[in-house]
Design a protein around this motif. Structure first.
Motif, PDB file in Angstrom:
ATOM      1  N   CYS A 207     -20.497  -2.580 -17.887  1.00  0.00           N
ATOM      2  CA  CYS A 207     -19.511  -0.738 -17.269  1.00  0.00           C
ATOM      3  C   CYS A 207     -18.017  -1.284 -17.851  1.00  0.00           C
ATOM      4  N   GLY A 208     -17.267  -2.448 -17.837  1.00  0.00           N
ATOM      5  CA  GLY A 208     -15.899  -2.348 -18.224  1.00  0.00           C
ATOM      6  C   GLY A 208     -14.975  -3.180 -17.055  1.00  0.00           C
ATOM      7  N   PRO A 209     -14.186  -2.953 -17.152  1.00  0.00           N
ATOM      8  CA  PRO A 209     -13.368  -3.577 -15.835  1.00  0.00           C
ATOM      9  C   PRO A 209     -12.872  -1.737 -15.305  1.00  0.00           C
ATOM     10  N   PRO A 210     -12.321  -2.098 -14.605  1.00  0.00           N
ATOM     11  CA  PRO A 210     -12.008  -0.407 -13.181  1.00  0.00           C
ATOM     12  C   PRO A 210     -11.117  -0.391 -13.330  1.00  0.00           C
ATOM     13  N   PRO A 211     -10.496   1.162 -14.327  1.00  0.00           N
ATOM     14  CA  PRO A 211      -9.399   1.546 -14.525  1.00  0.00           C
ATOM     15  C   PRO A 211      -8.174   1.046 -13.730  1.00  0.00           C
ATOM     16  N   ALA A 212      -7.622   0.550 -14.310  1.00  0.00           N
ATOM     17  CA  ALA A 212      -5.990   0.723 -13.927  1.00  0.00           C
ATOM     18  C   ALA A 212      -5.728   1.437 -13.029  1.00  0.00           C
ATOM     19  N   THR A 213      -5.119   0.706 -11.795  1.00  0.00           N
ATOM     20  CA  THR A 213      -4.170   1.810 -10.527  1.00  0.00           C
ATOM     21  C   THR A 213      -2.700   1.355 -10.794  1.00  0.00           C
ATOM     22  N   GLU A 214      -1.505   2.059 -10.780  1.00  0.00           N
ATOM     23  CA  GLU A 214      -0.337   2.358 -10.624  1.00  0.00           C
ATOM     24  C   GLU A 214       0.421   1.894  -9.455  1.00  0.00           C
ATOM     25  N   THR A 215       1.169   1.196  -9.156  1.00  0.00           N
ATOM     26  CA  THR A 215       1.815   1.052  -7.820  1.00  0.00           C
ATOM     27  C   THR A 215       3.205   1.446  -7.889  1.00  0.00           C
ATOM     28  N   LEU A 216       2.760   2.709  -6.929  1.00  0.00           N
ATOM     29  CA  LEU A 216       3.993   3.645  -7.030  1.00  0.00           C
ATOM     30  C   LEU A 216       5.398   2.225  -6.500  1.00  0.00           C
ATOM     31  N   PRO A 217       6.588   2.265  -6.471  1.00  0.00           N
ATOM     32  CA  PRO A 217       7.865   1.894  -6.312  1.00  0.00           C
ATOM     33  C   PRO A 217       7.929   2.947  -4.392  1.00  0.00           C
ATOM     34  N   GLY A 218       7.905   1.803  -3.502  1.00  0.00           N
ATOM     35  CA  GLY A 218       8.084   1.832  -2.504  1.00  0.00           C
ATOM     36  C   GLY A 218       8.841   2.906  -1.806  1.00  0.00           C
ATOM     37  N   ARG A 219       9.433   4.189  -0.611  1.00  0.00           N
ATOM     38  CA  ARG A 219      10.561   3.940  -0.020  1.00  0.00           C
ATOM     39  C   ARG A 219      11.138   3.238   1.528  1.00  0.00           C
ATOM     40  N   LEU A 220      12.121   3.424   1.900  1.00  0.00           N
ATOM     41  CA  LEU A 220      12.169   2.921   2.976  1.00  0.00           C
ATOM     42  C   LEU A 220      13.284   3.470   3.760  1.00  0.00           C
ATOM     43  N   TRP A 221      12.217   3.556   5.038  1.00  0.00           N
ATOM     44  CA  TRP A 221      12.664   4.762   6.209  1.00  0.00           C
ATOM     45  C   TRP A 221      12.924   3.906   6.838  1.00  0.00           C
ATOM     46  N   ALA A 222      13.058   4.406   7.905  1.00  0.00           N
ATOM     47  CA  ALA A 222      14.960   4.057   9.481  1.00  0.00           C
ATOM     48  C   ALA A 222      14.308   4.638  10.627  1.00  0.00           C
ATOM     49  N   ILE A 223      14.065   3.956  11.710  1.00  0.00           N
ATOM     50  CA  ILE A 223      14.248   4.383  13.444  1.00  0.00           C
ATOM     51  C   ILE A 223      14.553   3.864  14.143  1.00  0.00           C
ATOM     52  N   SER A 224      15.238   4.186  15.044  1.00  0.00           N
ATOM     53  CA  SER A 224      15.591   3.163  16.501  1.00  0.00           C
ATOM     54  C   SER A 224      15.302   3.390  17.468  1.00  0.00           C
ATOM     55  N   ASP A 225      15.979   2.608  18.051  1.00  0.00           N
ATOM     56  CA  ASP A 225      16.103   3.656  19.985  1.00  0.00           C
ATOM     57  C   ASP A 225      14.806   3.596  20.132  1.00  0.00           C
ATOM     58  N   LEU A 226      13.154   3.314  19.994  1.00  0.00           N
ATOM     59  CA  LEU A 226      12.278   2.691  20.586  1.00  0.00           C
ATOM     60  C   LEU A 226      11.998   3.293  22.175  1.00  0.00           C
ATOM     61  N   HIS A 227      12.915   2.329  23.345  1.00  0.00           N
ATOM     62  CA  HIS A 227      12.611   2.070  24.236  1.00  0.00           C
ATOM     63  C   HIS A 227      11.842   1.978  24.835  1.00  0.00           C
ATOM     64  N   LEU A 228      10.392   1.096  24.032  1.00  0.00           N
ATOM     65  CA  LEU A 228       8.995   1.218  24.380  1.00  0.00           C
ATOM     66  C   LEU A 228       9.002   0.707  26.016  1.00  0.00           C
ATOM     67  N   SER A 229      10.160   0.638  26.624  1.00  0.00           N
ATOM     68  CA  SER A 229       9.538   0.051  28.104  1.00  0.00           C
ATOM     69  C   SER A 229       9.171   2.009  28.783  1.00  0.00           C
ATOM     70  N   TYR A 230       8.980   2.947  28.134  1.00  0.00           N
ATOM     71  CA  TYR A 230       8.294   4.099  28.734  1.00  0.00           C
ATOM     72  C   TYR A 230       7.619   4.101  28.336  1.00  0.00           C
ATOM     73  N   LYS A 231       6.628   4.745  28.639  1.00  0.00           N
ATOM     74  CA  LYS A 231       4.781   4.913  28.192  1.00  0.00           C
ATOM     75  C   LYS A 231       5.033   5.888  27.547  1.00  0.00           C
ATOM     76  N   THR A 232       5.576   6.943  26.966  1.00  0.00           N
ATOM     77  CA  THR A 232       5.693   8.599  26.377  1.00  0.00           C
ATOM     78  C   THR A 232       5.735   7.586  25.129  1.00  0.00           C
ATOM     79  N   ASN A 233       7.090   6.416  24.939  1.00  0.00           N
ATOM     80  CA  ASN A 233       7.378   6.063  23.597  1.00  0.00           C
ATOM     81  C   ASN A 233       6.281   5.167  23.236  1.00  0.00           C
ATOM     82  N   ARG A 234       5.675   4.268  23.810  1.00  0.00           N
ATOM     83  CA  ARG A 234       4.943   3.469  23.886  1.00  0.00           C
ATOM     84  C   ARG A 234       3.153   4.048  22.997  1.00  0.00           C
ATOM     85  N   GLU A 235       3.225   5.121  23.231  1.00  0.00           N
ATOM     86  CA  GLU A 235       1.924   5.981  23.079  1.00  0.00           C
ATOM     87  C   GLU A 235       2.261   7.105  21.497  1.00  0.00           C
TER      88      GLU A 235
END
Length: 327
Positions: free
Chosen positions: A20-48
């Motif tokens: 079969c030969g080696p599996p085809p090479a898969t390219e690893t795409l450069p990642g992106r950087l994301w942000a979020i703050s103030d999740l306030h997980l004391s609130y059930k809605t935010n935990r969900e």
């Protein structure tokens, strides 16, 4: 004679994997950087809502403070974040530093409470202000990701209000931060003293990073805004006392920042000052984003793209704020 039937050919290959030969090479795409703050997980809605976070294993995530008030809140956030993202960064907000009334007699206070948070982050491999800055080589890089911890010194107030009258000035509008009762500065005499010590340490570390890699831009990640002119609290303007310090106003230029990430205000926005982009990326309390939920949005819609992010706008448009009411 070799079979020309594709199905037969697949069966032959399956029985003879060496053919079969080696599996085809898969390219690893450069990642992106994301942000979020103030999740306030004391609130059930935010935990969900946290549980809806979708996997982005090649990307990075910044958690900009105010995850919650307890070690359990931190572990909940770090468990989910590290299961979804390849790299996770965290800085503390005021809520992580709270010694709750139920812990009054035995709970950790001040620096000890912060140190506990750092140790929990390290259990999950999450980078903190106590770790070396990380070189981001994904999309929009290379950049150094620099989580910081600065607090506030009550200097975000009108010029005519003296420091000794600042709390009284806020209380005239029935405003007083919970910090005044459960955010303790131990072993420092006051939160102002703790802020001064944090500023000195952080300036030294940022200066060293710029000196070592002068051609690499920084992504400065803190909970409190660096600049007073970005604090627009339309309903509670005098809460500005607890929102930062004027001593960081020029840090975006001094420390070669490409982007400054903050939270705390629960007023999502994007701004530019000079050549630096400023991102306030709070989720907030459930009532503050209920309208977004009613529109079918979830936590993934609130992730702010930090890198690569938008292009620098023309100079005559850099004073325009992008209000992120629904994003």
């Amino acid at each position: 004679m070799a079979s020309t039937d594709p199905l037969v050919a697949q069966l032959i290959d399956a029985e003879n994997p060496e053919q079969c030969g080696p599996p085809p090479a898969t390219e690893t795409l450069p990642g992106r950087l994301w942000a979020i703050s103030d999740l306030h997980l004391s609130y059930k809605t935010n935990r969900e809502e946290l549980e809806k976070l979708q996997p982005r294993p090649n990307d990075g995530l910044i958690l900009g403070g105010d995850i919650g008030e307890t070690p359990e809140h931190l572990r909940l956030a770090f468990t989910k974040a590290t299961s979804c993202f390849g790299q996770v960064f965290w800085c503390p907000g005021n809520h992580e530093l709270y010694t709750m009334p139920t812990q009054k007699e035995h709970g950790l206070r001040g620096e000890k409470k912060y140190e506990e948070c750092v140790e929990i982050a390290r259990e999950f491999g999450v980078k903190t202000p106590e770790d070396d800055y990380t070189l981001w080589e994904g999309e929009g890089g290379p950049c150094l990701i620099a989580p910081i911890f600065t607090l506030y010194d009550y200097s975000f107030r009108p010029a005519h209000v003296k420091l000794e009258n600042a709390l009284e000035w806020a209380r005239e509008e029935n405003i007083e931060a919970t910090d005044e009762h459960i955010l303790h500065p131990d072993p420092h005499e006051s939160r102002i003293d703790w802020c001064e010590a944090l500023l000195a340490r952080t300036e030294h570390k940022l200066s060293a990073a710029v000196a070592a890699q002068p051609d690499v831009k920084l992504i400065i990640v803190g909970h409190w805004p660096l600049r007073e002119d970005l604090v627009k609290l339309f309903l509670v303007p005098r809460f500005s006392l607890w929102c930062g310090t004027k001593k960081t106003e020029d840090w975006h230029n001094r420390f070669n920042a490409k982007v400054v990430v903050s939270g705390h205000l629960h007023v999502r926005r994007t701004d530019w000052r000079d050549n630096t982009r400023f991102e306030e990326c709070s989720l907030g309390y459930p009532r503050q984003w209920q309208e977004c939920k009613d529109r079918g949005l979830d936590i993934n819609d609130f992730l702010r793209e930090i890198l690569p992010g938008p292009e620098l706008p023309p100079a005559d448009q850099r004073s325009d704020t992008i209000w992120r009411r629904y994003t």
